[in-house]
Design an enzyme around this catalytic site. Structure first.
Site, PDB file in Angstrom:
ATOM      1  N   TYR A  11     -10.921  61.697  60.048  1.00  0.00           N
ATOM      2  CA  TYR A  11     -11.701  60.535  60.528  1.00  0.00           C
ATOM      3  C   TYR A  11     -10.840  59.596  61.380  1.00  0.00           C
ATOM      4  CZ  TYR A  11     -14.118  55.985  59.983  1.00  0.00           C
ATOM      5  OH  TYR A  11     -14.701  54.761  60.182  1.00  0.00           O
ATOM      6  N   ILE A  12      -9.777  59.057  60.799  1.00  0.00           N
ATOM      7  CA  ILE A  12      -8.981  58.085  61.557  1.00  0.00           C
ATOM      8  C   ILE A  12      -8.146  58.797  62.623  1.00  0.00           C
ATOM      9  CG2 ILE A  12      -7.289  56.211  61.378  1.00  0.00           C
ATOM     10  CD1 ILE A  12      -8.292  55.748  58.507  1.00  0.00           C
ATOM     11  N   LEU A  33      -6.903  71.425  58.489  1.00  0.00           N
ATOM     12  CA  LEU A  33      -8.376  71.507  58.503  1.00  0.00           C
ATOM     13  C   LEU A  33      -8.967  71.543  57.086  1.00  0.00           C
ATOM     14  CD1 LEU A  33      -9.020  73.890  61.571  1.00  0.00           C
ATOM     15  CD2 LEU A  33      -8.905  71.393  61.520  1.00  0.00           C
ATOM     16  N   PHE A  72      -1.448  60.885  59.401  1.00  0.00           N
ATOM     17  CA  PHE A  72      -2.727  60.518  58.773  1.00  0.00           C
ATOM     18  C   PHE A  72      -3.137  61.493  57.677  1.00  0.00           C
ATOM     19  CE2 PHE A  72      -2.823  58.953  63.119  1.00  0.00           C
ATOM     20  CZ  PHE A  72      -3.324  57.680  62.980  1.00  0.00           C
ATOM     21  N   TYR A 140      -2.940  57.556  43.705  1.00  0.00           N
ATOM     22  CA  TYR A 140      -3.122  57.474  45.164  1.00  0.00           C
ATOM     23  C   TYR A 140      -2.282  56.330  45.731  1.00  0.00           C
ATOM     24  CZ  TYR A 140      -5.161  56.042  49.585  1.00  0.00           C
ATOM     25  OH  TYR A 140      -5.311  55.638  50.884  1.00  0.00           O
ATOM     26  N   ASN A 169     -10.622  48.473  54.464  1.00  0.00           N
ATOM     27  CA  ASN A 169     -11.685  49.492  54.498  1.00  0.00           C
ATOM     28  C   ASN A 169     -12.005  49.927  55.928  1.00  0.00           C
ATOM     29  OD1 ASN A 169     -11.869  48.214  51.803  1.00  0.00           O
ATOM     30  ND2 ASN A 169     -13.519  49.680  51.584  1.00  0.00           N
ATOM     31  N   PHE A 207     -22.220  50.161  42.687  1.00  0.00           N
ATOM     32  CA  PHE A 207     -21.331  50.274  41.527  1.00  0.00           C
ATOM     33  C   PHE A 207     -20.949  48.892  41.007  1.00  0.00           C
ATOM     34  CE2 PHE A 207     -19.815  54.392  43.700  1.00  0.00           C
ATOM     35  CZ  PHE A 207     -20.763  55.154  43.014  1.00  0.00           C
TER      36      PHE A 207
HETATM   37  N1  UDP Z   1     -19.573  51.426  46.567  1.00  0.00           N
HETATM   38  C1  UDP Z   1     -20.833  51.404  45.997  1.00  0.00           C
HETATM   39  N2  UDP Z   1     -21.582  52.552  46.066  1.00  0.00           N
HETATM   40  C2  UDP Z   1     -21.134  53.701  46.652  1.00  0.00           C
HETATM   41  C3  UDP Z   1     -19.839  53.710  47.236  1.00  0.00           C
HETATM   42  C4  UDP Z   1     -19.076  52.540  47.176  1.00  0.00           C
HETATM   43  O1  UDP Z   1     -21.276  50.398  45.450  1.00  0.00           O
HETATM   44  O2  UDP Z   1     -21.852  54.698  46.653  1.00  0.00           O
HETATM   45  C5  UDP Z   1     -18.741  50.195  46.519  1.00  0.00           C
HETATM   46  C6  UDP Z   1     -17.400  50.394  45.840  1.00  0.00           C
HETATM   47  O3  UDP Z   1     -17.516  50.175  44.448  1.00  0.00           O
HETATM   48  C7  UDP Z   1     -16.555  49.326  46.532  1.00  0.00           C
HETATM   49  C8  UDP Z   1     -17.160  49.240  47.935  1.00  0.00           C
HETATM   50  O4  UDP Z   1     -18.456  49.822  47.833  1.00  0.00           O
HETATM   51  O5  UDP Z   1     -16.743  48.073  45.914  1.00  0.00           O
HETATM   52  C9  UDP Z   1     -16.356  50.016  48.973  1.00  0.00           C
HETATM   53  O6  UDP Z   1     -16.089  51.306  48.455  1.00  0.00           O
HETATM   54  P1  UDP Z   1     -15.517  52.491  49.332  1.00  0.00           P
HETATM   55  O7  UDP Z   1     -15.490  53.707  48.475  1.00  0.00           O
HETATM   56  O8  UDP Z   1     -16.271  52.564  50.623  1.00  0.00           O
HETATM   57  O9  UDP Z   1     -14.045  52.028  49.707  1.00  0.00           O
HETATM   58  P2  UDP Z   1     -12.817  51.555  48.786  1.00  0.00           P
HETATM   59  O10 UDP Z   1     -12.939  50.060  48.693  1.00  0.00           O
HETATM   60  O11 UDP Z   1     -12.927  52.255  47.477  1.00  0.00           O
HETATM   61  O12 UDP Z   1     -11.634  51.985  49.588  1.00  0.00           O
END
Ligand code: UDP
Length: 332
Positions: A11-12, A33, A72, A140, A169, A207
Protein backbone atom coordinates in the site's frame (compact mmCIF):
# COMPACT_ATOMS: atom_id res chain seq x y z
CA UNK A 1 19.34 8.79 -8.23
CA UNK A 2 18.75 5.06 -8.05
CA UNK A 3 16.63 4.07 -5.03
CA UNK A 4 15.82 0.59 -3.72
CA UNK A 5 12.26 0.36 -2.41
CA UNK A 6 11.73 -2.77 -0.36
CA UNK A 7 8.03 -3.55 -0.13
CA UNK A 8 7.27 -1.31 -3.10
CA UNK A 9 4.30 -3.44 -4.17
CA UNK A 10 2.38 -2.79 -0.94
CA UNK A 11 0.00 0.00 0.00
CA UNK A 12 2.46 2.68 1.10
CA UNK A 13 5.40 1.39 -0.96
CA UNK A 14 3.48 1.49 -4.25
CA UNK A 15 2.48 5.13 -3.71
CA UNK A 16 6.13 5.85 -2.87
CA UNK A 17 7.42 4.22 -6.05
CA UNK A 18 5.04 6.35 -8.09
CA UNK A 19 6.17 9.52 -6.31
CA UNK A 20 9.89 8.69 -6.66
CA UNK A 21 9.47 8.08 -10.38
CA UNK A 22 7.56 11.38 -10.65
CA UNK A 23 10.46 13.13 -8.89
CA UNK A 24 12.86 11.77 -11.51
CA UNK A 25 14.47 8.96 -9.52
CA UNK A 26 15.27 5.53 -10.88
CA UNK A 27 13.56 2.83 -8.80
CA UNK A 28 14.16 -0.85 -8.12
CA UNK A 29 11.42 -2.51 -6.09
CA UNK A 30 12.15 -5.63 -4.05
CA UNK A 31 8.98 -7.36 -2.87
CA UNK A 32 8.11 -10.97 -2.07
CA UNK A 33 4.48 -10.29 -3.09
CA UNK A 34 3.24 -11.87 0.16
CA UNK A 35 0.98 -8.88 0.67
CA UNK A 36 1.88 -6.69 -2.29
CA UNK A 37 0.57 -6.73 -5.85
CA UNK A 38 2.69 -6.90 -8.98
CA UNK A 39 0.38 -4.49 -10.85
CA UNK A 40 0.71 -1.89 -8.07
CA UNK A 41 4.33 -1.27 -9.10
CA UNK A 42 3.73 1.40 -11.72
CA UNK A 43 7.28 1.69 -13.03
CA UNK A 44 10.97 0.93 -12.58
CA UNK A 45 12.20 -2.61 -12.11
CA UNK A 46 10.47 -5.19 -9.90
CA UNK A 47 12.55 -7.95 -8.33
CA UNK A 48 10.44 -10.62 -6.66
CA UNK A 49 12.34 -11.91 -3.67
CA UNK A 50 12.64 -12.00 0.06
CA UNK A 51 14.86 -10.18 2.54
CA UNK A 52 15.74 -13.52 4.12
CA UNK A 53 17.64 -14.33 0.90
CA UNK A 54 21.03 -12.81 1.63
CA UNK A 55 22.48 -14.09 -1.63
CA UNK A 56 19.81 -12.23 -3.57
CA UNK A 57 20.51 -9.06 -1.57
CA UNK A 58 24.23 -9.30 -2.29
CA UNK A 59 23.53 -9.78 -5.98
CA UNK A 60 21.08 -6.85 -6.04
CA UNK A 61 23.53 -4.47 -4.38
CA UNK A 62 26.37 -5.61 -6.66
CA UNK A 63 24.23 -5.07 -9.74
CA UNK A 64 22.87 -1.63 -8.82
CA UNK A 65 24.52 1.48 -7.51
CA UNK A 66 21.85 2.54 -5.01
CA UNK A 67 21.98 6.03 -3.54
CA UNK A 68 19.49 5.08 -0.86
CA UNK A 69 17.06 2.47 0.43
CA UNK A 70 13.47 2.79 1.60
CA UNK A 71 12.07 -0.08 3.62
CA UNK A 72 8.31 -0.73 3.74
CA UNK A 73 8.28 -4.54 3.90
CA UNK A 74 6.97 -5.50 7.27
CA UNK A 75 4.04 -7.22 8.89
CA UNK A 76 1.61 -4.76 10.46
CA UNK A 77 -1.11 -6.58 12.35
CA UNK A 78 -0.95 -6.04 16.08
CA UNK A 79 -3.20 -8.98 17.01
CA UNK A 80 -1.28 -11.38 14.80
CA UNK A 81 2.00 -10.17 16.31
CA UNK A 82 0.74 -11.17 19.76
CA UNK A 83 -0.20 -14.66 18.52
CA UNK A 84 2.88 -15.16 16.33
CA UNK A 85 5.68 -12.98 17.75
CA UNK A 86 8.47 -14.93 16.05
CA UNK A 87 6.97 -14.27 12.63
CA UNK A 88 7.22 -10.55 13.45
CA UNK A 89 10.72 -10.64 14.87
CA UNK A 90 11.93 -12.75 11.93
CA UNK A 91 10.55 -10.47 9.25
CA UNK A 92 10.42 -7.04 10.84
CA UNK A 93 13.70 -7.34 12.75
CA UNK A 94 15.98 -10.12 11.42
CA UNK A 95 15.20 -9.46 7.75
CA UNK A 96 15.83 -5.76 8.27
CA UNK A 97 19.22 -6.65 9.75
CA UNK A 98 19.97 -8.58 6.52
CA UNK A 99 19.10 -5.49 4.51
CA UNK A 100 21.29 -3.24 6.66
CA UNK A 101 24.15 -5.73 6.40
CA UNK A 102 23.95 -5.63 2.61
CA UNK A 103 23.88 -1.82 2.69
CA UNK A 104 26.97 -1.60 4.90
CA UNK A 105 28.84 -4.16 2.78
CA UNK A 106 28.09 -2.18 -0.37
CA UNK A 107 28.62 1.31 1.04
CA UNK A 108 25.02 2.47 0.80
CA UNK A 109 24.47 4.84 3.70
CA UNK A 110 20.99 6.38 3.35
CA UNK A 111 18.05 4.48 4.82
CA UNK A 112 14.40 5.51 5.24
CA UNK A 113 12.56 3.32 7.70
CA UNK A 114 8.79 2.83 8.10
CA UNK A 115 8.30 3.01 11.82
CA UNK A 116 5.07 3.42 13.72
CA UNK A 117 3.19 5.24 16.48
CA UNK A 118 2.98 1.79 18.11
CA UNK A 119 6.53 2.31 19.45
CA UNK A 120 5.05 4.76 22.00
CA UNK A 121 2.53 2.32 23.48
CA UNK A 122 -0.17 3.78 25.71
CA UNK A 123 0.22 7.56 25.28
CA UNK A 124 1.25 9.54 28.33
CA UNK A 125 0.48 12.87 26.68
CA UNK A 126 -1.36 13.95 23.54
CA UNK A 127 -0.30 15.04 20.96
CA UNK A 128 2.67 12.68 20.79
CA UNK A 129 5.95 14.27 19.82
CA UNK A 130 9.35 12.65 19.30
CA UNK A 131 10.35 13.04 22.95
CA UNK A 132 7.47 10.86 24.16
CA UNK A 133 8.82 7.74 25.94
CA UNK A 134 9.05 4.62 23.81
CA UNK A 135 7.12 1.88 25.49
CA UNK A 136 5.61 -0.46 22.90
CA UNK A 137 2.98 -2.84 24.27
CA UNK A 138 2.95 -5.55 21.59
CA UNK A 139 5.48 -7.49 19.47
CA UNK A 140 4.66 -5.42 16.37
CA UNK A 141 5.55 -2.14 18.11
CA UNK A 142 8.55 -3.75 19.80
CA UNK A 143 9.92 -5.09 16.50
CA UNK A 144 9.84 -1.57 15.06
CA UNK A 145 11.39 0.04 18.13
CA UNK A 146 14.13 -2.62 18.10
CA UNK A 147 14.98 -1.69 14.51
CA UNK A 148 15.16 1.99 15.50
CA UNK A 149 17.68 1.02 18.18
CA UNK A 150 19.65 -1.14 15.74
CA UNK A 151 19.79 1.83 13.39
CA UNK A 152 21.31 4.06 16.08
CA UNK A 153 24.05 1.46 16.66
CA UNK A 154 24.68 0.98 12.95
CA UNK A 155 25.03 4.73 12.50
CA UNK A 156 27.51 4.84 15.37
CA UNK A 157 29.58 1.93 14.05
CA UNK A 158 29.32 2.32 10.28
CA UNK A 159 27.98 5.82 9.59
CA UNK A 160 24.80 4.48 8.02
CA UNK A 161 22.37 7.41 8.22
CA UNK A 162 18.67 6.79 8.64
CA UNK A 163 15.38 8.58 9.02
CA UNK A 164 12.74 6.73 11.05
CA UNK A 165 9.24 7.83 10.17
CA UNK A 166 6.65 6.95 12.77
CA UNK A 167 3.35 6.68 10.98
CA UNK A 168 0.08 7.33 12.69
CA UNK A 169 -2.92 6.13 10.59
CA UNK A 170 -1.97 6.04 6.91
CA UNK A 171 -5.13 6.41 4.85
CA UNK A 172 -6.57 7.56 1.54
CA UNK A 173 -5.40 6.75 -1.96
CA UNK A 174 -3.51 8.15 -4.92
CA UNK A 175 -5.32 11.41 -5.87
CA UNK A 176 -4.95 10.39 -9.54
CA UNK A 177 -6.86 7.19 -8.85
CA UNK A 178 -4.19 4.70 -9.99
CA UNK A 179 -3.42 3.18 -6.58
CA UNK A 180 -5.10 2.48 -3.27
CA UNK A 181 -5.34 0.17 -0.31
CA UNK A 182 -5.70 -3.55 -1.13
CA UNK A 183 -5.02 -5.48 2.07
CA UNK A 184 -6.38 -8.99 2.25
CA UNK A 185 -7.85 -9.43 4.78
CA UNK A 186 -8.57 -5.74 5.26
CA UNK A 187 -8.39 -4.61 8.89
CA UNK A 188 -8.22 -0.81 8.61
CA UNK A 189 -11.15 1.39 9.48
CA UNK A 190 -11.56 3.60 6.41
CA UNK A 191 -11.48 0.87 3.72
CA UNK A 192 -13.81 -1.26 5.83
CA UNK A 193 -16.26 1.63 6.24
CA UNK A 194 -16.17 2.16 2.48
CA UNK A 195 -16.73 -1.54 1.82
CA UNK A 196 -19.90 -1.19 3.89
CA UNK A 197 -20.89 1.92 1.88
CA UNK A 198 -20.32 -0.01 -1.36
CA UNK A 199 -22.37 -2.96 -0.15
CA UNK A 200 -19.33 -5.26 -0.13
CA UNK A 201 -19.88 -5.87 3.57
CA UNK A 202 -23.06 -5.64 5.55
CA UNK A 203 -21.94 -3.21 8.21
CA UNK A 204 -18.99 -1.64 9.95
CA UNK A 205 -18.29 -2.95 13.41
CA UNK A 206 -17.30 -0.26 15.89
CA UNK A 207 -14.79 -1.64 18.37
CA UNK A 208 -15.79 -0.02 21.64
CA UNK A 209 -18.03 2.96 22.36
CA UNK A 210 -17.20 3.37 26.04
CA UNK A 211 -13.79 5.03 25.71
CA UNK A 212 -13.02 8.24 27.54
CA UNK A 213 -13.53 10.39 24.44
CA UNK A 214 -16.35 12.84 23.54
CA UNK A 215 -18.42 10.24 21.62
CA UNK A 216 -16.99 7.16 23.34
CA UNK A 217 -15.13 5.82 20.27
CA UNK A 218 -11.37 5.80 19.68
CA UNK A 219 -9.64 8.82 18.22
CA UNK A 220 -6.95 8.41 15.57
CA UNK A 221 -4.83 10.70 13.43
CA UNK A 222 -5.44 9.87 9.75
CA UNK A 223 -2.73 10.99 7.38
CA UNK A 224 -3.12 10.99 3.61
CA UNK A 225 -0.87 8.50 1.87
CA UNK A 226 0.55 11.15 -0.48
CA UNK A 227 1.43 13.45 2.40
CA UNK A 228 3.12 10.50 4.06
CA UNK A 229 5.12 9.75 0.90
CA UNK A 230 6.01 13.42 0.51
CA UNK A 231 7.64 13.26 3.95
CA UNK A 232 9.67 10.23 2.78
CA UNK A 233 10.87 12.11 -0.26
CA UNK A 234 11.97 15.06 1.90
CA UNK A 235 13.66 12.68 4.35
CA UNK A 236 15.52 11.03 1.48
CA UNK A 237 16.66 14.40 0.14
CA UNK A 238 17.85 15.28 3.64
CA UNK A 239 20.04 12.17 3.79
CA UNK A 240 21.28 12.45 0.21
CA UNK A 241 22.37 16.01 1.00
CA UNK A 242 24.54 14.61 3.80
CA UNK A 243 22.03 15.10 6.64
CA UNK A 244 22.23 13.29 9.96
CA UNK A 245 20.02 10.48 11.29
CA UNK A 246 16.61 11.67 12.48
CA UNK A 247 13.20 10.43 13.60
CA UNK A 248 9.86 12.09 12.88
CA UNK A 249 6.27 11.50 13.95
CA UNK A 250 3.96 11.80 10.96
CA UNK A 251 0.30 12.65 11.34
CA UNK A 252 -2.16 15.41 10.67
CA UNK A 253 -2.06 16.61 14.24
CA UNK A 254 -5.84 16.30 14.27
CA UNK A 255 -7.76 13.41 15.73
CA UNK A 256 -11.03 11.95 14.47
CA UNK A 257 -13.21 9.45 16.28
CA UNK A 258 -14.41 6.23 14.68
CA UNK A 259 -17.91 7.75 14.63
CA UNK A 260 -16.65 10.90 12.91
CA UNK A 261 -14.99 8.76 10.26
CA UNK A 262 -18.26 6.90 9.65
CA UNK A 263 -20.29 10.14 9.51
CA UNK A 264 -17.82 11.75 7.11
CA UNK A 265 -17.92 8.63 4.94
CA UNK A 266 -21.73 8.82 4.88
CA UNK A 267 -21.51 12.44 3.69
CA UNK A 268 -18.83 11.71 1.06
CA UNK A 269 -20.43 8.58 -0.36
CA UNK A 270 -24.08 9.59 0.17
CA UNK A 271 -24.66 5.97 1.09
CA UNK A 272 -26.12 4.32 4.10
CA UNK A 273 -23.45 2.74 6.32
CA UNK A 274 -24.92 0.32 8.86
CA UNK A 275 -23.08 0.14 12.18
CA UNK A 276 -22.70 -2.74 14.64
CA UNK A 277 -21.53 -1.76 18.11
CA UNK A 278 -19.08 -4.26 19.52
CA UNK A 279 -16.53 -4.86 22.27
CA UNK A 280 -13.24 -3.02 22.48
CA UNK A 281 -10.40 -4.47 20.39
CA UNK A 282 -7.58 -5.51 22.75
CA UNK A 283 -4.59 -3.16 22.74
CA UNK A 284 -6.35 -0.09 21.30
CA UNK A 285 -5.42 3.14 23.12
CA UNK A 286 -8.31 5.65 23.35
CA UNK A 287 -6.42 8.39 21.55
CA UNK A 288 -3.43 8.57 19.22
CA UNK A 289 -2.63 11.97 17.77
CA UNK A 290 0.74 13.08 16.41
CA UNK A 291 2.66 16.24 16.95
CA UNK A 292 4.48 16.62 13.63
CA UNK A 293 6.04 20.00 14.32
CA UNK A 294 9.56 18.59 13.97
CA UNK A 295 8.93 17.25 10.45
CA UNK A 296 7.40 20.57 9.41
CA UNK A 297 10.27 22.57 10.85
CA UNK A 298 13.22 20.42 9.86
CA UNK A 299 12.05 18.88 6.59
CA UNK A 300 9.76 21.70 5.49
CA UNK A 301 6.97 19.15 5.25
CA UNK A 302 3.57 20.64 4.33
CA UNK A 303 0.69 18.15 4.20
CA UNK A 304 -1.57 18.92 1.23
CA UNK A 305 -4.57 16.73 2.01
CA UNK A 306 -5.31 17.18 5.68
CA UNK A 307 -9.12 17.23 5.44
CA UNK A 308 -10.67 13.94 6.51
CA UNK A 309 -13.31 14.33 3.77
CA UNK A 310 -10.58 14.52 1.10
CA UNK A 311 -8.82 11.44 2.47
CA UNK A 312 -12.09 9.51 2.41
CA UNK A 313 -13.02 10.88 -1.02
CA UNK A 314 -9.80 9.55 -2.54
CA UNK A 315 -10.24 6.18 -0.81
CA UNK A 316 -13.86 6.07 -2.05
CA UNK A 317 -12.82 6.75 -5.64
CA UNK A 318 -10.39 3.84 -5.36
CA UNK A 319 -13.02 1.56 -3.80
CA UNK A 320 -15.40 2.36 -6.65
CA UNK A 321 -12.97 2.13 -9.55
CA UNK A 322 -10.74 -0.75 -8.53
CA UNK A 323 -13.18 -2.94 -6.63
CA UNK A 324 -16.04 -1.88 -8.93
CA UNK A 325 -14.03 -3.19 -11.90
CA UNK A 326 -13.26 -6.40 -10.01
CA UNK A 327 -16.96 -6.89 -9.28
CA UNK A 328 -17.87 -6.33 -12.90
CA UNK A 329 -15.21 -8.81 -14.02
CA UNK A 330 -16.50 -11.39 -11.54
CA UNK A 331 -20.10 -11.12 -12.79
CA UNK A 332 -19.16 -11.01 -16.50
N1 UDP B 1 -11.88 0.10 14.10
C1 UDP B 1 -13.22 -0.21 14.25
N2 UDP B 1 -13.75 -1.16 13.42
C2 UDP B 1 -13.02 -1.81 12.47
C3 UDP B 1 -11.65 -1.48 12.31
C4 UDP B 1 -11.10 -0.50 13.16
O1 UDP B 1 -13.91 0.34 15.10
O2 UDP B 1 -13.56 -2.67 11.77
C5 UDP B 1 -11.27 1.14 14.98
C6 UDP B 1 -10.09 0.64 15.78
O3 UDP B 1 -10.52 0.08 17.00
C7 UDP B 1 -9.29 1.93 15.97
C8 UDP B 1 -9.60 2.73 14.71
O4 UDP B 1 -10.78 2.16 14.16
O5 UDP B 1 -9.79 2.65 17.07
C9 UDP B 1 -8.49 2.65 13.67
O6 UDP B 1 -8.14 1.28 13.50
P1 UDP B 1 -7.23 0.76 12.32
O7 UDP B 1 -7.19 -0.72 12.41
O8 UDP B 1 -7.68 1.37 11.03
O9 UDP B 1 -5.80 1.38 12.63
P2 UDP B 1 -4.87 1.32 13.94
O10 UDP B 1 -5.24 2.53 14.75
O11 UDP B 1 -5.14 0.03 14.63
O12 UDP B 1 -3.50 1.41 13.36
Amino acid sequence: MKILVVGGAGYIGSHMVKMLLGAGHEVVTLDNLSNGHRDAVLGGKLVVGDLSDRGLLRQLFREHDFAGVMHFASFIEVGESVREPLKYYRNNLANTVNLLQAMVEHDVFAFIFSSTAAIFGEPQAIPIDETHPRNPINPYGRSKWMVEQVLADVDQAHGLKSVCLRYFNAAGADPEGQLGERHDPETHLIPLVLQAAAGRREAITVFGSDYDTPDGTCIRDYIHINDLCQAHLLALEHLLAGGDSRAYNLGNGQGFSVREVIDTARAVTRRDIPVIESERRPGDPARLVADSTRARQELGWRPAYSELATIIEHAWRWEQTFFGRQRLAATA
